[in-house]
Design a protein around this motif. Structure first.
Motif, short mmCIF file in Angstrom:
data_model
loop_
_atom_site.label_atom_id
_atom_site.label_comp_id
_atom_site.label_asym_id
_atom_site.label_seq_id
_atom_site.Cartn_x
_atom_site.Cartn_y
_atom_site.Cartn_z
N ASP A 313 -18.73 13.82 19.29
CA ASP A 313 -19.98 13.57 19.98
C ASP A 313 -21.16 13.77 19.03
OD1 ASP A 313 -22.01 13.21 21.76
OD2 ASP A 313 -21.61 15.02 22.95
N THR A 314 -21.29 12.90 18.06
CA THR A 314 -22.35 13.05 17.06
C THR A 314 -23.74 12.85 17.66
OG1 THR A 314 -22.10 10.71 16.46
CG2 THR A 314 -20.84 12.33 15.18
N TYR A 315 -23.85 12.06 18.76
CA TYR A 315 -25.16 11.85 19.37
C TYR A 315 -25.77 13.17 19.81
CZ TYR A 315 -28.79 10.48 22.65
OH TYR A 315 -29.99 10.36 23.31
N THR A 316 -24.98 13.98 20.53
CA THR A 316 -25.49 15.27 21.02
C THR A 316 -25.84 16.19 19.87
OG1 THR A 316 -24.15 15.05 23.02
CG2 THR A 316 -24.98 17.25 22.48
N TRP A 317 -25.01 16.20 18.83
CA TRP A 317 -25.29 17.08 17.68
C TRP A 317 -26.55 16.63 16.94
CZ3 TRP A 317 -23.02 21.65 16.34
CH2 TRP A 317 -21.90 22.02 17.08
N ASN A 318 -26.80 15.32 16.88
CA ASN A 318 -28.04 14.85 16.26
C ASN A 318 -29.26 15.30 17.06
OD1 ASN A 318 -27.02 13.54 13.99
ND2 ASN A 318 -26.61 11.65 15.13
N VAL A 319 -29.14 15.31 18.39
CA VAL A 319 -30.23 15.79 19.24
C VAL A 319 -30.48 17.27 18.97
CG1 VAL A 319 -30.96 16.23 21.61
CG2 VAL A 319 -29.87 14.06 21.01
N TRP A 320 -29.41 18.05 18.92
CA TRP A 320 -29.57 19.47 18.64
C TRP A 320 -30.21 19.71 17.27
CZ3 TRP A 320 -23.97 20.32 20.62
CH2 TRP A 320 -23.98 20.58 22.00
N ALA A 321 -29.85 18.86 16.32
CA ALA A 321 -30.39 19.04 14.96
C ALA A 321 -31.89 18.75 14.90
CB ALA A 321 -29.65 18.15 13.98
N GLN A 322 -32.43 18.04 15.90
CA GLN A 322 -33.84 17.70 15.91
C GLN A 322 -34.71 18.75 16.58
OE1 GLN A 322 -35.07 15.02 14.25
NE2 GLN A 322 -32.93 14.76 13.59
N ASP A 323 -34.11 19.64 17.41
CA ASP A 323 -34.94 20.61 18.11
C ASP A 323 -35.01 21.93 17.34
OD1 ASP A 323 -32.70 22.20 18.71
OD2 ASP A 323 -32.38 21.23 20.64
N ASN A 324 -35.71 22.89 17.91
CA ASN A 324 -35.99 24.13 17.21
C ASN A 324 -34.90 25.18 17.36
OD1 ASN A 324 -38.36 23.39 16.01
ND2 ASN A 324 -39.69 24.33 17.55
N GLY A 325 -33.86 24.91 18.11
CA GLY A 325 -32.77 25.85 18.22
C GLY A 325 -32.74 26.58 19.54
N SER A 326 -32.05 27.72 19.56
CA SER A 326 -31.78 28.40 20.83
C SER A 326 -31.71 29.90 20.61
CB SER A 326 -30.46 27.89 21.42
OG SER A 326 -30.07 28.66 22.53
N PHE A 327 -32.14 30.66 21.62
CA PHE A 327 -31.93 32.10 21.66
C PHE A 327 -30.43 32.35 21.61
CE2 PHE A 327 -31.68 35.94 24.60
CZ PHE A 327 -31.92 36.85 23.58
N GLY A 328 -29.98 33.21 20.69
CA GLY A 328 -28.56 33.37 20.41
C GLY A 328 -27.64 33.48 21.61
N PRO A 329 -27.87 34.44 22.54
CA PRO A 329 -26.95 34.57 23.68
C PRO A 329 -26.94 33.36 24.60
CG PRO A 329 -28.26 36.57 23.38
CD PRO A 329 -28.85 35.53 22.48
N ASN A 330 -27.98 32.51 24.54
CA ASN A 330 -28.07 31.36 25.43
C ASN A 330 -27.71 30.05 24.75
OD1 ASN A 330 -29.02 33.15 27.34
ND2 ASN A 330 -31.18 32.67 26.97
N ARG A 331 -27.19 30.09 23.55
CA ARG A 331 -26.90 28.86 22.83
C ARG A 331 -25.78 28.09 23.54
NH1 ARG A 331 -24.41 31.89 17.53
NH2 ARG A 331 -22.32 32.28 18.32
N PRO A 332 -25.76 26.77 23.40
CA PRO A 332 -24.71 25.96 24.05
C PRO A 332 -23.31 26.41 23.64
CG PRO A 332 -26.46 24.55 23.22
CD PRO A 332 -26.75 25.92 22.70
N ILE A 333 -22.40 26.36 24.59
CA ILE A 333 -21.04 26.82 24.32
C ILE A 333 -20.37 25.98 23.23
CG2 ILE A 333 -19.98 25.40 26.12
CD1 ILE A 333 -18.12 27.80 26.69
N GLU A 334 -20.81 24.73 23.09
CA GLU A 334 -20.22 23.85 22.07
C GLU A 334 -20.47 24.38 20.65
OE1 GLU A 334 -21.17 21.25 25.65
OE2 GLU A 334 -22.13 22.90 24.53
N TRP A 335 -21.50 25.20 20.48
CA TRP A 335 -21.82 25.69 19.15
C TRP A 335 -20.80 26.73 18.66
CZ3 TRP A 335 -27.85 26.49 18.73
CH2 TRP A 335 -28.49 25.29 19.08
N ALA A 336 -19.87 27.07 19.51
CA ALA A 336 -18.83 28.03 19.09
C ALA A 336 -17.98 27.49 17.95
CB ALA A 336 -17.95 28.40 20.28
N ILE A 337 -17.96 26.16 17.78
CA ILE A 337 -17.16 25.61 16.67
C ILE A 337 -17.86 25.81 15.33
CG2 ILE A 337 -16.06 23.90 18.17
CD1 ILE A 337 -17.88 21.78 16.94
N CYS A 338 -19.08 26.35 15.34
CA CYS A 338 -19.76 26.73 14.09
C CYS A 338 -19.35 28.16 13.77
CB CYS A 338 -21.27 26.60 14.25
SG CYS A 338 -21.82 24.97 14.81
#
Length: 730
Positions: A313-338
């Motif tokens: 799902d590169t589209y969603t990851w490109n969107v995430w790469a354009q924003d300012n990020g997320s408060f750690g405990p509230n980050r999207p669950i998909e980011w667990a692969i990082c």
């Protein structure tokens, strides 16, 4: 050097410095000579000897200059390390190590004396000190080997002078002095310099203070390692990629904040190698709603850059790469692969460079496309700050011999990591099990090349231990004088071969004598950690290898067998999800207690289950009934050695550990397992001492069962010196 020569040097202090010629009495600020019977009343005028001239008059300085230019006075030495010991650059220390000693260069903004010292604590009690100045009348440089008395820190001259002057000069603003000393002078009044972190003391005297020690104009200390790898490669072309946050506001009501941001890799048609990284610290205070260019102590505590595993799902990851990020405990669950760290920076570090044969892959076809930057802010000062900090990744198209990777190991970060108060030396351990390494390591094993050891403010020692075939091997990396203000990775001399089935143990020792309540694990600096980031090659799919105490084992250690409303399994699931309560059905009473603690949770940020422990109400045994678990912990008799010894033993060597073995895509390499602490034959102190650089005393901690502590024929002076350092540190 002969005693007569030293005594004569002291005479020159009085006779040839800025002191009035007719003054006959000893000023309170002068340096008395140390002796077995007298420290404070020895007069320098008794010590005149013409041989001193060979020491203090070796080099005449050049003509003074109105503007200081250190390059104009540079010696032919290639200084491999440079540190500003103060924030304003008024005291710059340069040095270079040889096989036997260290050569120093002091560049200080003063026309008085310059003081440099070494100690295990950041004070002058028992410190090894050298005082240097340039005489205003004859422009000759002079130095004096001194030490601080143990009872009050008053400075006295050593009986034996072990610092050798090379050159010195001054102008209207600065004093510059070069000198050298051996690592080990075999003098009980000198500090033994080895590869441990030491406290480097510094002071600047006012004008007219040559040869005397009045109250300092400025002074301070800084933790440093004087023996370390070269700071950067000189022979390769480097490019850089700046990975940073953008205009993140750190609120003035939150002491701990974690922020995460997704970043897309730069366009690189071919594979490159990451060979190092440097911090980019950019923090500005906010005044009346606007960021101002004012120098402050940045709240950035540590930063980690992670690789993200492939996701279609590169589209969603490109969107995430354009924003300012997320408060750690509230980050999207998909980011667990990082999950795979490639750069880990912490306070005090100037950055890292990988060994010359190792690089971390970057770019190219099939390479990692997305990364996650995680920054921890320690904002206990409660300032409102605008932050644009991050990491400068240094890379090159000149590929190195091996593809490397970082492995995170140690204790899983959670409130189940407990350190009792009032303890001078309390140990905890994190285990990377043989089942994990057997499942994912290549047949030929891996090669460990460097280690970053990480904990918070009460940690005093961290060791990464190595076990193979039920036998402990020499420690891979160790910091015996850990200081959380200085966290630089440590190169493993010659590397270390780590085979399938071997075990890694991260062991941390804490000093909590100043604390009244237990410290729990977590990201806040008021909490604790015990981690090691291991650089190795060839890279594997392994991202993290941790352990923590199973929930039922943890509570039973403190005499608790049952809570109201929640089973041990439900409680364990909370800690397996980093303290999250999202999927937990809890009673109204518990919700009310958690709501009452919400302000504290916001203040501490991601508390990793601390507030949850404060809301758990004990049901059994009856003697603890209706107490919260944290209230029960706070009431325990932590000053009783038998209690704390039993807790330490059960939670480390005699208890069970829950093992985690994660791959870079956040899947399990092996299922979660609960095992006892591995059984192995411990390494004797004799073997350990041969392995480490420098001189080491036997451990002053209580030896574990089966180990032996013996004292060989150590040099008496060295024993006294190190023993004093250990006592001060404790």
């Amino acid at each position: 050097m002969h005693l007569q020569t030293v005594l004569a040097l002291s005479a020159i202090l009085l006779c040839d410095a800025k002191l009035p010629k007719l003054k006959q009495h000893i000023l309170p600020n002068e340096l008395p000579l140390s002796s077995k019977h007298e420290h404070n009343s020895q007069k320098f005028t008794e010590l005149k000897n013409e041989k001193t001239s060979r020491i203090v008059d070796q080099y005449r300085v050049r003509h003074r200059r109105d503007v200081f230019d250190s390059n104009a006075f540079e010696s032919r030495l290639n200084w491999t390390h440079t540190e500003s010991l103060d924030e304003n650059g008024d005291f710059v220390l340069k040095w270079i190590s040889s096989n036997s000693g260290v050569t120093f260069r002091l560049e200080a903004r003063t026309t008085g004396y310059v003081g440099l010292g070494f100690n295990s604590a950041s004070n002058m009690r028992g410190a090894d000190l050298v005082v240097a100045w340039v005489d205003d009348r004859n422009e000759r440089a002079q130095i004096l080997d001194c030490h601080g008395l143990h009872h009050d820190g008053e400075i006295v001259a050593d009986e034996v002078q072990n610092y050798e002057l090379i050159s010195g000069h001054q102008n209207r603003t600065h004093t510059v002095v070069e000198f050298r000393r051996p690592f080990n002078t075999n003098d009980k009044e000198d500090y033994i310099i080895n590869d441990n972190t030491i406290q480097v003391l510094w002071s600047l005297g006012p004008p007219g203070s040559d040869g005397e020690l009045p109250k300092h104009v400025k002074s301070g200390s800084k933790p440093l390692r004087l023996i370390q790898a070269l700071s950067k490669p000189e022979t390769i072309s480097l490019m850089h990629w700046d990975v940073a946050l953008k205009n993140i506001t750190i609120p003035n009501y939150q002491a701990t904040l974690f922020w995460c941001k997704i970043i897309k890799v730069p366009e690189l048609p071919s594979k490159h190698h990451i060979v190092g990284y440097q911090p980019l610290i950019d923090s500005k205070p906010i005044r009346d709603g606007n960021a101002v260019n004012e120098k402050i102590s940045s709240p950035v505590h540590h930063m980690v850059l992670y690789e993200c595993a492939d996701d279609p799902d590169t589209y969603t990851w490109n969107v995430w790469a354009q924003d300012n990020g997320s408060f750690g405990p509230n980050r999207p669950i998909e980011w667990a692969i990082c999950a795979t760290p490639i750069a880990a920076w912490a306070m005090g570090s100037k950055g890292e460079f990988l060994p010359e044969n190792v690089g971390i892959p970057l770019g190219g076809r099939g390479g990692v496309q997305y990364y996650m930057l995680e920054i921890h802010y320690d904002n206990n000062a409660l300032h409102e700050v605008l932050d644009n900090s991050g990491i400068r990744v240094l890379y090159t198209p000149e590929l190195r011999q091996h593809d490397g990777a970082l492995l995170g190991a140690g204790i899983g970060v959670s409130a189940l990591h407990l350190i009792p108060p009032k303890q001078p030396q309390y140990r905890t351990v994190g285990i990377c099990s043989s089942e994990c390494t057997s499942s994912i390591m290549p047949e030929t094993g891996i090669n460990i090349v460097s280690v970053l050891l990480h904990a918070h403010g009460t940690a005093r020692k961290i060791a990464l231990k190595h076990v193979r075939d039920f036998k402990e091997l020499p420690v891979i990396s160790e910091e015996s004088a850990y200081d959380a203000r200085y966290q630089q990775s440590r190169v493993v001399p010659g590397g270390r071969k780590f085979l399938r089935g071997d075990v890694l143990i991260t062991e941390c020792t804490y000093d909590t004598t100043s604390r009244d309540k237990p410290i729990l694990g977590g990201y806040s600096t008021s909490q604790e950690m015990c981690l090691s980031f291991v650089l190795y090659y060839p890279r594997t799919e392994l991202a993290g290898c941790y352990s923590m105490t199973p929930v039922d084992e943890f509570f039973e250690t403190f005499g608790v067998t049952e809570f109201y409303y929640l089973s041990m399994t439900s409680i364990q699931n909370v800690f397996l999800s980093s303290g999250s309560l999202e999927n937990l059905t809890i009673p109204v009473e518990m919700e009310m207690r958690l709501a009452a603690q919400e302000e504290t949770r916001i203040f501490q940020g991601d508390d990793q289950g601390v507030s949850f422990l404060e809301s758990l109400m004990i049901k059994n045994p009856p003697e603890f009934r209706n107490k919260t678990f944290m209230a029960h912990l706070n009431e325990m008799q932590w000053s009783e050695p038998l209690l704390t010894s039993q807790v330490e033993t059960r939670l480390t060597h005699k208890g069970y550990h829950m093992m985690f073995c994660k791959k870079r895509d956040d899947t399990w390499a092996v299922p979660i397992q609960i095992e006892q602490y591995p059984i192995y034959k411990e390494l004797s102190n004799d073997i350990s001492e041969k392995h480490y650089k420098g001189f080491k005393l036997p451990s002053v901690t209580t030896p574990a069962a089966g180990s032996a502590v013996t004292v060989r024929d150590f040099d008496v002076a060295a024993i006294l010196c190190l023993a004093i350092s250990i006592i001060v540190a404790r």
